[in-house]
Design an enzyme around this catalytic site. Structure first.
Site, PDB file in Angstrom:
ATOM      1  N   MET A 135      -3.746  57.444 -17.601  1.00 37.14           N
ATOM      2  CA  MET A 135      -4.561  56.262 -17.343  1.00 37.14           C
ATOM      3  C   MET A 135      -3.584  55.140 -17.031  1.00 37.14           C
ATOM      4  SD  MET A 135      -7.681  54.507 -19.491  1.00 37.14           S
ATOM      5  CE  MET A 135      -6.760  53.876 -20.891  1.00 37.14           C
ATOM      6  N   SER A 136      -3.661  54.617 -15.836  1.00 34.38           N
ATOM      7  CA  SER A 136      -2.680  53.651 -15.366  1.00 34.38           C
ATOM      8  C   SER A 136      -2.694  52.387 -16.213  1.00 34.38           C
ATOM      9  CB  SER A 136      -2.948  53.282 -13.903  1.00 34.38           C
ATOM     10  OG  SER A 136      -2.871  54.418 -13.085  1.00 34.38           O
TER      11      SER A 136
END
Length: 401
Positions: free
Chosen positions: A76-77
């Protein structure tokens, strides 16, 4: 922790509010619509196994899936990067948006931006990732988002044309499907990798091709499948790697490793060092034999390689020598002066070329946003434009104002 004023706070609503304020403070969020999306979506619901402080940290990614070597296949950036890209995209209510690279959270943010009349489709090559995204989206109340398992190299024609295509993996190229599925006035936001350097570029159409409207520093896990990059890597020794996607660049592992054992030579440009992201892009496109040098913290601490290589630094290589950028304090140049570290029998020649580029950039292009990046699709022309890189599906050409 970056995003939170008081790391002892455990309430996710308070953490999310702090995150939004911090995104504003750091100029990642500029518009009310993007701020409202971040305020609305419960980020921790898309990272159920992560500590709340990690989920809401501005600059840290949350691991989702690793390969057999422990390397990230999907994350998840970081919230900061997601905000930057959404601001680049300028998504409006009612739009149709394709996200390439699923995780769930970013798709939920996009759904907030397009509203109930908009359509969001998120695609990933990995069924595990898509199934996880689907569960998280449904759990958080975003069942309207469409999830698709497919190799994004072929696009997602069921749903085209798209007003926006947002790519959340590092892409080495821009396949024809993305162009054909983009609306006439659409925008493609893609972390495009050129000679090992990645920038999130907001592209609009220009004739048959694309032209950049903005670009920002970005780091993503690489794209998988047909669109994966075919990079060459040379492990010179434990903790020292040179990589390139340019077949013309020589990577003589034994000779380059031997070069590191020769005396370190330093050369100084007399030019100011700042705006490293802009300088890095300029060097990457102008060095005649460009690669990227990476060194581990242990190697840097030993003094063998400069700290500039910790996250990768543009390097100029020959068969038996290597040169790369460094800096030192110098008040006469505004605080820091750029320079070159070089090893090997061709050290001086490589340093001369590198120094010339450092001086030219400082004199002519030392400012934010000086580059214009174009993608020219189709077969390679007989003569490549200056400062261009040949890809599978076209040419990336960069000019500097």
């Amino acid at each position: 922790m970056t995003a939170i004023e008081d790391s002892t706070v455990r309430d996710p609503d308070a953490l999310r509010a702090d995150m939004v304020r911090a995104l504003y403070d750091q100029d990642a969020v500029k518009s009310e619509s993007v701020a409202a999306a971040f305020a609305a979506v419960p980020r921790h619901r898309f990272a159920p196994d992560a500590p709340l402080e990690l989920a809401y940290d501005l600059h840290r990614t949350v691991p989702v899936k690793k390969d057999e070597h422990g390397l990230d296949l999907s994350v998840m950036s970081a919230a900061h990067l997601q905000a930057v890209m959404l601001e680049q995209a300028e998504i409006k209510p009612g739009m149709k948006v394709l996200e390439i690279g699923s995780g769930g959270y970013n798709a939920a943010l996009i759904q907030e931006l397009v509203g109930s009349d908009g359509v969001v489709t998120t695609v990933d090559i990995d069924r595990d990732i898509v199934d996880r995204a689907r569960l998280c989206l449904d759990d958080a109340g975003y069942d309207q988002v469409k999830t698709v398992v497919a190799d994004a190299e072929a696009g997602v024609p069921d749903g085209a044309l798209y007003d926006r295509i947002i790519v959340t993996v590092a892409a080495w190229d821009i396949p024809p499907s993305w162009l054909s599925e983009l609306a006439e006035k659409g925008r493609l936001v893609v972390p495009l990798t050129v000679r090992g350097t990645t920038r999130s570029i907001a592209f609009d159409r220009e004739g048959e091709g694309l032209v950049s409207r903005s670009y920002r520093l970005a780091r993503f896990v690489p794209m998988q499948g047909e669109g994966a990059a075919k990079e060459r890597k040379a492990l010179l020794r434990e903790g020292v790697v040179v990589q390139t996607d340019d077949e013309r660049v020589p990577l003589n592992t034994k000779a380059l490793n031997h070069a590191l054992d020769t005396p370190r030579r330093e050369f100084w440009s007399g030019a100011a060092y700042d705006l490293p992201d802009e300088l890095e892009l300029y060097l990457t496109l102008h060095l005649s034999s460009a690669a990227r040098l990476h060194a581990s913290e242990a190697v840097v601490d030993s003094g063998l390689v400069d700290a500039s290589a910790l996250l990768g630094v543009p390097a100029l290589v020959s068969e038996d020598s290597i040169a790369y950028r460094t800096r030192r304090e110098n008040e006469d140049t505004g605080g820091f002066e750029s320079g070159v570290v070089a090893h090997g029998p061709q050290a001086e020649a490589l340093a001369d070329e590198y120094l010339s580029l450092l001086r030219r950039w400082a004199q002519d292009h030392r400012r934010q946003g000086a580059a214009t990046i174009r993608f020219l699709p189709g077969p390679a022309p007989s003569t490549l434009p200056e400062n261009s890189v040949l890809k599978r599906h076209g040419v990336v050409a960069v000019s500097w104002r």
